[in-house]
Design a protein around this motif. Structure first.
Motif, short mmCIF file in Angstrom:
data_model
loop_
_atom_site.label_atom_id
_atom_site.label_comp_id
_atom_site.label_asym_id
_atom_site.label_seq_id
_atom_site.Cartn_x
_atom_site.Cartn_y
_atom_site.Cartn_z
N SER A 11 0.84 -1.13 0.05
CA SER A 11 -0.05 -0.01 0.07
C SER A 11 0.98 1.25 0.01
N THR A 12 1.93 1.26 0.17
CA THR A 12 3.02 2.32 0.40
C THR A 12 3.28 2.99 -1.08
N LEU A 13 2.97 2.16 -2.21
CA LEU A 13 2.93 2.74 -3.47
C LEU A 13 1.84 3.46 -4.09
N ALA A 14 0.99 3.55 -3.04
CA ALA A 14 -0.48 4.38 -3.32
C ALA A 14 -0.24 5.77 -4.20
N ASP A 15 0.75 6.36 -3.49
CA ASP A 15 0.87 7.73 -4.10
C ASP A 15 1.63 7.85 -5.66
N ILE A 16 2.48 7.02 -5.58
CA ILE A 16 3.05 6.99 -7.10
C ILE A 16 2.07 6.43 -8.24
N GLY A 17 1.18 5.51 -7.81
CA GLY A 17 -0.09 4.97 -8.46
C GLY A 17 -0.74 6.22 -9.07
N ARG A 18 -1.23 6.89 -8.01
CA ARG A 18 -2.13 8.05 -7.93
C ARG A 18 -1.48 8.95 -9.06
N ASN A 19 -0.35 9.34 -9.01
CA ASN A 19 0.35 10.18 -10.16
C ASN A 19 0.29 9.76 -11.34
N ARG A 20 0.36 8.40 -11.75
CA ARG A 20 0.47 7.77 -12.82
C ARG A 20 -0.86 7.56 -13.49
N ILE A 21 -1.95 7.32 -12.54
CA ILE A 21 -3.38 7.39 -13.05
C ILE A 21 -3.66 8.84 -13.24
N GLU A 22 -3.35 9.90 -12.72
CA GLU A 22 -3.66 11.01 -13.01
C GLU A 22 -3.12 11.57 -14.44
N TRP A 23 -1.86 10.97 -14.72
CA TRP A 23 -0.98 11.26 -15.89
C TRP A 23 -1.79 10.54 -17.16
N ALA A 24 -2.20 9.51 -17.03
CA ALA A 24 -3.00 8.75 -17.97
C ALA A 24 -4.29 9.37 -18.15
N GLU A 25 -5.23 9.95 -17.19
CA GLU A 25 -6.42 10.68 -17.47
C GLU A 25 -6.32 11.77 -18.13
N THR A 26 -4.97 12.49 -18.28
CA THR A 26 -4.92 13.79 -19.32
C THR A 26 -5.23 13.12 -20.66
N ASP A 27 -4.76 11.98 -20.91
CA ASP A 27 -5.05 11.59 -22.43
C ASP A 27 -6.21 10.75 -22.82
N MET A 28 -7.08 10.94 -21.78
CA MET A 28 -8.42 10.04 -21.96
C MET A 28 -9.61 11.01 -21.85
N PRO A 29 -9.86 11.83 -22.64
CA PRO A 29 -10.71 12.86 -22.76
C PRO A 29 -12.25 12.44 -22.98
N VAL A 30 -12.44 11.49 -23.77
CA VAL A 30 -13.74 10.68 -24.05
C VAL A 30 -14.03 9.92 -22.78
N LEU A 31 -13.31 9.49 -22.05
CA LEU A 31 -13.82 8.79 -20.68
C LEU A 31 -14.26 9.92 -19.73
N ARG A 32 -13.29 11.03 -19.88
CA ARG A 32 -13.66 12.13 -18.87
C ARG A 32 -15.10 12.57 -19.18
N THR A 33 -15.33 12.85 -20.39
CA THR A 33 -16.92 13.37 -20.68
C THR A 33 -17.96 12.50 -20.25
N ILE A 34 -17.53 11.37 -20.46
CA ILE A 34 -18.46 10.30 -20.04
C ILE A 34 -18.73 10.35 -18.47
N ARG A 35 -17.49 10.54 -17.86
CA ARG A 35 -17.50 10.63 -16.11
C ARG A 35 -18.49 11.79 -15.73
N GLU A 36 -17.86 12.85 -16.52
CA GLU A 36 -18.92 14.05 -16.05
C GLU A 36 -20.18 13.95 -16.33
N LYS A 37 -20.89 13.32 -17.18
CA LYS A 37 -22.18 12.79 -17.42
C LYS A 37 -22.62 12.02 -16.47
#
Ligand code: ADE
Length: 420
Positions: A11-37
């Protein structure tokens, strides 16, 4: 979250994982639109979704999307080697997703994790390879009555499901996400193409330029890998069993040979066929010393690793994901034990393509609920208008504009009266 409700490596890897998840999110605009809806409409309020997917940064963003829609989400890995342990930790600590996945887990743990997800008694399943659906049907049929339907990510899973449906064995409807155009045209071709080369290069640090690269299978994935290997300067040979695909590979400029001929000259052999023993003992016999063999198909059945183990005089771990098998007069090297090389020694497909695949997953789950009780116990494709909407959203995000039919053009296309 209590420690019984997840099983992760560290579980100590969680912050590294969060940064990488947020980085991926910046290239997932369609999923973001769906998430907002979803955030506004809450289509999954009160619904539990059980997911068996590769535990990657991109999958984490799908989990966030489903949760935004009000779902309770449980996740396990769809392959013992594909889990990104930092992502699993972040899902538990930062995104409140009970996750059961440890990179390198043995088969028993893999199935224990799968069953932990099923213990949540999901109403919707999301699979990549059909393991949740087949475990429910085989071992937990009492749960079928709770299930509204499922979604399936990959070609191999869709083939398994269609075989179940043909035998009348499938007891709830499943959406074949793989069969959406915005999935297989992009994820299977450009995603597998890039991530497979990435996996081979990260594992071996070998030069592709000037090498002979044998691609077994010329489906959407094989096409993508062959195209990218050629782009890196390899001489690419394709092997096929399907006459049309073989002809296509020939006309795309590749040399087409039977495997037993191709194996003689290969520096690299990569399989992506969905079938067993595509690289078999007779192929190992004729390979050159030093040939590197790997698989990018869903299951670890395409290379006869068990036979190779039996014949080997010695087996050495050379570097992570590279095993040497010393045979009589040569060594051959197998990457990632014959498991998916792109998800084992690399990170799977980049976010840009998973954006569309997971937009299909998210909308597929909603479609299942919206059509509760209306879909037959069969394999279904998402309606074309949803597929086209995903393409439109992606074009929009990429800043690509396209033309619109004029009323005159529309009329022309819908009329049978115009001739020469
Ligand atoms: N399948 C292939 N690449 C993937 C990724 N990055 N995430 C989830 N599933 C995948």
């Amino acid at each position: 979250m209590s420690s019984e409700t997840f099983d992760i490596k560290d579980s100590t890897l969680a912050d590294i994982g969060r940064n990488r998840i947020e980085w991926a999110e910046t290239d997932m605009p369609v999923l973001r639109t769906i998430r907002e809806k979803f955030e506004k409409d809450k289509p999954f309020k009160g619904i539990t979704i059980g997911c068996c997917l590769h535990v990657t940064t991109e999958t984490a963003n799908l989990m966030r999307t489903l949760k935004s829609g009000g779902a309770d989400v449980y996740l396990c890995a769809s392959n013992p080697l594909s889990t990104q342990d930092d992502v699993a930790a972040a899902l538990v600590k930062h995104y409140d997703v009970p996750t059961f996945a440890i990179k390198g887990e043995d088969n028993d743990t893999y199935y224990k994790h799968l069953n932990a997800v099923l213990d949540s008694r999901p109403q919707i399943t999301q699979d990549d390879g059909c393991d949740l659906v087949s475990t429910i049907h085989r071992d937990r049929p009492d749960q079928i009555k709770d299930i509204v339907g499922g979604t399936e990510e990959t070609t191999t899973g869709v083939i398994r499901l269609k075989a179940m449906a043909k035998d009348n064995a499938l007891k709830f409807p499943v959406i074949a996400v793989n069969d959406s155009m915005t999935k297989h045209f992009f994820d299977n071709r450009y995603g597998t193409g890039q991530s497979t080369i990435d996996g081979i290069v990260r594992a071996t640090n070998r030069l592709l330029a000037g090498s002979t690269f044998v691609m077994a299978g010329y489906g959407w994935c094989g096409r993508g890998i062959a195209m990218r290997a050629k782009g890196m300067g390899s001489r690419v040979i394709v092997t096929e069993v399907d006459a049309v695909k073989a002809l296509e590979a020939h006309m795309d400029g590749f040399l087409v040979l039977p495997m037993k001929e191709a194996a003689k000259v290969a520096d690299f052999i990569c399989t992506s066929t969905g079938d067993i023993n595509v690289v078999d003992m007779e192929d190992f016999e004729v390979m050159k010393d030093g040939c590197i063999v790997c698989n990018s198909g869903h299951f670890d059945v395409e290379i006869n690793v068990a036979g190779l183990k039996e014949q080997a005089k010695q087996i050495n771990d050379i570097r992570p994901f590279v095993k040497e098998y010393k045979l009589d007069k040569k060594s051959v090297y197998v990457l990632a034990d014959g498991r998916l090389v792109n998800l084992s020694s690399a990170e799977g497909h980049p976010a840009c393509v998973m954006d569309m695949s997971f937009a299909n997953q998210a909308l597929g789950a909603k479609y299942i609920l919206d059509n509760k009780g209306k879909l037959s116990n069969d394999v279904h494709v998402l309606p074309e208008d949803l597929d086209i909407e995903i393409a439109r959203l992606k074009l929009n995000a990429l800043g690509v504009e396209i033309d619109k039919l004029t009323p005159e053009q529309k009329e022309y296309l819908s009329s049978w009266k115009h001739g020469t």
